[in-house]
Design a protein around this motif. Structure first.
Motif, PDB file in Angstrom:
ATOM      1  N   LYS A  20       0.832  -1.211   0.000  1.00 48.65           N
ATOM      2  CA  LYS A  20       0.000   0.000   0.000  1.00 48.65           C
ATOM      3  C   LYS A  20       0.860   1.253   0.000  1.00 48.65           C
ATOM      4  N   GLN A  21       1.963   1.221   0.737  1.00 48.35           N
ATOM      5  CA  GLN A  21       2.845   2.388   0.815  1.00 48.35           C
ATOM      6  C   GLN A  21       3.506   2.628  -0.554  1.00 48.35           C
ATOM      7  N   ARG A  22       3.926   1.546  -1.208  1.00 49.29           N
ATOM      8  CA  ARG A  22       4.546   1.697  -2.529  1.00 49.29           C
ATOM      9  C   ARG A  22       3.567   2.242  -3.544  1.00 49.29           C
ATOM     10  N   SER A  23       2.323   1.737  -3.509  1.00 52.21           N
ATOM     11  CA  SER A  23       1.324   2.230  -4.480  1.00 52.21           C
ATOM     12  C   SER A  23       0.950   3.683  -4.196  1.00 52.21           C
ATOM     13  N   ALA A  24       1.001   4.096  -2.942  1.00 47.87           N
ATOM     14  CA  ALA A  24       0.701   5.482  -2.597  1.00 47.87           C
ATOM     15  C   ALA A  24       1.811   6.415  -3.051  1.00 47.87           C
ATOM     16  N   GLU A  25       3.049   5.936  -3.039  1.00 51.56           N
ATOM     17  CA  GLU A  25       4.188   6.753  -3.466  1.00 51.56           C
ATOM     18  C   GLU A  25       4.198   6.965  -4.968  1.00 51.56           C
ATOM     19  N   GLU A  26       3.667   6.033  -5.719  1.00 51.87           N
ATOM     20  CA  GLU A  26       3.722   6.114  -7.189  1.00 51.87           C
ATOM     21  C   GLU A  26       2.660   7.000  -7.767  1.00 51.87           C
TER      22      GLU A  26
END
Length: 50
Positions: free
Chosen positions: A44-50
């Motif tokens: 979730k954190q990676r998808s939020a950063e992108e």
């Protein structure tokens, strides 16, 4: 006189083994769930950063 059954002779080992087995299974389940939640949070954190 009849020989006592295996369970009557070893009830303490059976109880101890069951206790240990249940706690080991619970610990493994907790560890797996914790790892799963951690991986999901990272995704979730990676998808939020992108």
């Amino acid at each position: 006189m009849k020989n006592p059954s295996w369970l009557r002779r070893n009830w303490l080992w059976v109880a101890g083994g069951s206790f240990f087995g249940i706690h080991l299974a619970t610990w493994l389940l907790q560890r797996a769930m914790k790892s799963s939640v951690k991986n999901e949070m990272q995704l979730k954190q990676r998808s939020a950063e992108e």
